[in-house]
Structure formats: C-alpha cells, structure tokens
Design a protein around this motif. Structure first.
Motif, PDB file in Angstrom:
ATOM      1  N   ASP A 120       0.832  -1.208   0.000  1.00  0.00           N
ATOM      2  CA  ASP A 120       0.000   0.000   0.000  1.00  0.00           C
ATOM      3  C   ASP A 120       0.864   1.254   0.000  1.00  0.00           C
ATOM      4  OD1 ASP A 120      -2.869  -1.107   0.445  1.00  0.00           O
ATOM      5  OD2 ASP A 120      -1.647  -2.167   1.921  1.00  0.00           O
ATOM      6  N   ILE A 121       2.001   1.181   0.692  1.00  0.00           N
ATOM      7  CA  ILE A 121       2.942   2.297   0.758  1.00  0.00           C
ATOM      8  C   ILE A 121       4.352   1.728   0.668  1.00  0.00           C
ATOM      9  CG2 ILE A 121       3.864   4.159   2.212  1.00  0.00           C
ATOM     10  CD1 ILE A 121       1.095   4.268   3.555  1.00  0.00           C
TER      11      ILE A 121
ATOM     12  N   SER B 207      -1.106   8.830   6.512  1.00  0.00           N
ATOM     13  CA  SER B 207      -2.190   9.424   7.311  1.00  0.00           C
ATOM     14  C   SER B 207      -3.554   9.158   6.677  1.00  0.00           C
ATOM     15  CB  SER B 207      -1.948  10.917   7.477  1.00  0.00           C
ATOM     16  OG  SER B 207      -2.918  11.491   8.301  1.00  0.00           O
ATOM     17  N   LYS B 208      -3.637   9.288   5.346  1.00  0.00           N
ATOM     18  CA  LYS B 208      -4.911   9.070   4.650  1.00  0.00           C
ATOM     19  C   LYS B 208      -5.372   7.621   4.776  1.00  0.00           C
ATOM     20  CE  LYS B 208      -4.606  12.767   1.208  1.00  0.00           C
ATOM     21  NZ  LYS B 208      -4.420  13.089  -0.230  1.00  0.00           N
ATOM     22  N   LEU B 209      -4.427   6.689   4.672  1.00  0.00           N
ATOM     23  CA  LEU B 209      -4.778   5.272   4.787  1.00  0.00           C
ATOM     24  C   LEU B 209      -5.261   4.940   6.192  1.00  0.00           C
ATOM     25  CD1 LEU B 209      -2.002   3.391   2.787  1.00  0.00           C
ATOM     26  CD2 LEU B 209      -4.444   3.415   2.310  1.00  0.00           C
TER      27      LEU B 209
ATOM     28  N   ARG C 272       6.335  10.277   2.952  1.00  0.00           N
ATOM     29  CA  ARG C 272       5.141   9.468   2.701  1.00  0.00           C
ATOM     30  C   ARG C 272       4.068   9.698   3.765  1.00  0.00           C
ATOM     31  NH1 ARG C 272       6.745   9.048  -1.597  1.00  0.00           N
ATOM     32  NH2 ARG C 272       7.397   7.225  -2.816  1.00  0.00           N
ATOM     33  N   TRP C 273       4.299  10.667   4.658  1.00  0.00           N
ATOM     34  CA  TRP C 273       3.404  10.800   5.799  1.00  0.00           C
ATOM     35  C   TRP C 273       1.965  11.117   5.396  1.00  0.00           C
ATOM     36  CZ3 TRP C 273       2.712   8.777  10.070  1.00  0.00           C
ATOM     37  CH2 TRP C 273       1.729   9.273  10.945  1.00  0.00           C
ATOM     38  N   GLU C 274       1.760  11.978   4.425  1.00  0.00           N
ATOM     39  CA  GLU C 274       0.402  12.327   4.006  1.00  0.00           C
ATOM     40  C   GLU C 274      -0.324  11.086   3.508  1.00  0.00           C
ATOM     41  OE1 GLU C 274      -1.943  15.341   0.928  1.00  0.00           O
ATOM     42  OE2 GLU C 274       0.220  15.554   1.250  1.00  0.00           O
ATOM     43  N   GLN C 275       0.377  10.260   2.745  1.00  0.00           N
ATOM     44  CA  GLN C 275      -0.210   9.035   2.222  1.00  0.00           C
ATOM     45  C   GLN C 275      -0.527   8.053   3.364  1.00  0.00           C
ATOM     46  OE1 GLN C 275       2.439   7.060  -0.498  1.00  0.00           O
ATOM     47  NE2 GLN C 275       0.947   5.501  -1.096  1.00  0.00           N
TER      48      GLN C 275
END
Length: 330
Positions: free
Chosen positions: A286-287, A325-327, A320-323
């Motif tokens: 996923d990330i 956080s959204k997950l 990658r923090w924004e990604q």
C-alpha cells in the motif's frame, strides 16, 4: 393503609434496582470502549497495519529511522515481517527493544561486529585450515562464519523468558529459505536469536542454520535469495495495510571504471537480482518507503554512515506521511 405503604416500598425498591442496573450497564459499556478510544473519547477503529522490512545488511539502520517516525506519530503496528537485517530490526523491535538501543547497535558498530566477529580477510586466510580439518573427517556446513556469537548478541537484548517468537509484543515473522525443501519459510516460533541468525545467513559468507527437529529439520539461509521484501507474507499474517521498506540501490546506469573495485561485480549482480524479485512484492504494498542508502555498503561499520542512514529512513517516512495518514483514516 399497610397495603399502600407496602406497595410504595416495593415500587421504590424496584425503581432503585432498575437505576442500579442501568448504571452498571453504562459502566461496562464505557469500560469496553475504553480500549478503543482516544483521550477525547472518540472511538478509534484502525485497520491492521503490517510492516515488510527488506534486507540490506548495515543499511538496516534506515529501518530504525522509519520505526522512529512511525512510533513518534503513534502509528499502531500490528504485524512485522522481515528478511535479513529487516528481520533483525523487526524482530528486536517486536520484542520491545527500544529505538534508542537499535540506533546504538548501528552507530556504535556493535551489530556488524557481532555479525562478522572475525575480520573477513583473516577468515579467508583460515580457509586452508578448514579444508585440512574436513580432510581429517570433521563435518561442517558450507560457509565462512557460524553465527553463534551473533545469535548470543541478539538474545542478550531480550529477557530469557521472552525470547520465543510466540511471546513477542508484536506478531512477527522472519523470512528464511529452507535448503532441504527448497522453499521459503516464514518462521513464527522458536528462539529469537536463532531465527534471526537464520534469516540473515548470507550464502557462502555464513553457514546455514539448522532449525526444527531431527525428524523434521530445516536448514535455513537468508530469505533474501527468494523473498527480500515480504509484503505478501505480512499480509498473510493478517495485515490490511502493508508499509514496505526498500533498502536496495536506486536503479541507475554505471561506468566501466566502477568494476575495477573488488566486490563491485557481485554487488551489481545482487542488486539486479533483488530488484527483480522485489518488483512484484512492492507492487502489492500500500505504501513503499525507500530511503536513499546508496552511499552505504552492505557490511559498513562506519558510525557516520549509519547515522546518515537513520536520518534517510526518517526523511523517507516523512515524505510518505500524508499518504500514510490518509490510509489510517479509512
């Protein structure tokens, strides 16, 4: 008159009992929700998060940087699977070893000194003696280092009563390759040090590690020969979201002059192999967090390079923090 008084007393008793039961029910409900609430009282239900930590020798310092940022931001880690140094860092972290202790292993060089407890040049000089002992009938698995001191080094960080993989604070799997069956094994039980020794037993450099029983033995080497970043494996453990950490070189061209250096050809071949087997795994993550650790050799003991790798792990995670956080909000 007495009948009316008696009826009134019974009514009050029933009412008091009803109120008491309501209060008890509310208390039980609040207690049940407490484990899934924040300090503000909001119910928190997060998907199960798994980490897939890739191999990379001394570059594993970057894994510590990744874990540091995730821990700082309160990201709940439910499962960890790792290969090679990913298993070492992931296994120790799952056992409760602190970020500061993990950092120290790399920045002081103690981890790599335990891994190669005798300088490689001296070990190579001793090959004739090993060959002679074999001619005299001494049996030993193929490889330059046994890894027993490395196992002891890892075990000393965890209390003896908590060294079984089944007792770890975070469910953990170490990826190895079993030479006997010719297949990947994700080890979920056994002694922590022995399992991590097996997952990091690089062929030729380290002897394979015998695990299992006499009736059903395993002969394990570094799982990176087949699965270097265990995305599929940690998802099979139960993870809904998988965060993969890739320590491979960035794909790039090279120059003719680079291959005069000893070990340069084997390094290039290994990196090409790892990129090939990792492609499918990374596509299913996923990330993907990819620290820039091209500056660091797989067997480096230099403190400054380890410190830089830790920072690179922290930086790549924040990118990658924004990604992430959204997950987590899904």
């Amino acid at each position: 008159m007495q009948s009316r008084v008696l009826s009134h007393l019974i009514y009050r008793s029933v009412l008091a009992l009803y109120i008491a039961l309501c209060l008890i029910s509310a208390s039980v409900t609040n207690s049940a929700q407490a484990a899934d609430t924040t300090h503000s009282g909001t119910v928190v239900k997060h998907p199960k998060i798994g980490l897939a930590l890739g191999g990379g020798g001394a570059r594993g310092a970057a894994h510590v940087g990744v874990l540091h940022i995730l821990e700082q931001h309160g990201v709940p880690i439910d499962y960890i699977a790792g290969t090679n140094v990913g298993a070492v860092v992931g296994g120790l972290y799952s056992a409760g070893v602190s970020i500061s202790s993990l950092k120290e292993m790399f920045t002081r060089g103690t981890l790599m000194r335990a891994y190669l407890n005798v300088p490689l040049k001296l070990r190579l000089m001793g090959i004739p003696l090993v060959s002679t002992s074999r001619l005299l009938g001494h049996k030993s698995f193929d490889g330059l280092y046994r890894g027993e001191k490395f196992k002891s080094f890892l075990n000393k960080y965890v209390p003896e009563s908590e060294r079984d993989l089944e007792d770890l604070k975070i469910p953990f799997g170490a990826v190895t390759y079993d030479l006997i069956e010719g297949e990947v094994k994700v080890l979920r039980k056994g002694n922590l040090g022995a399992v991590l020794q097996a997952s990091s037993a690089i062929p030729v450099l380290r002897k394979p590690v015998k695990l299992g029983t006499d009736a059903d033995p395993l002969l394990c080497i570094d799982g990176g020969v087949a699965v270097n970043i265990p995305v599929k494996e940690v998802r099979e453990m139960g993870a809904d979201i998988v965060i993969a950490v890739d320590l491979n070189d960035n794909a790039r061209g090279s120059k003719l002059e680079e291959y005069y250096k000893p070990g340069s050809v084997s390094h290039r071949v290994i990196q090409a192999h790892l990129r090939s087997i990792d492609r499918g795994q990374l596509d299913n993550a996923d990330i993907v967090i990819k620290p820039n650790v091209d500056h660091m050799g797989l067997m480096s003991r230099q403190p400054e390079l380890a410190k830089r790798a830790i920072v690179e792990g922290e930086t790549a995670t924040m990118e990658r923090w924004e990604q992430i956080s959204k997950l987590l909000q899904k």
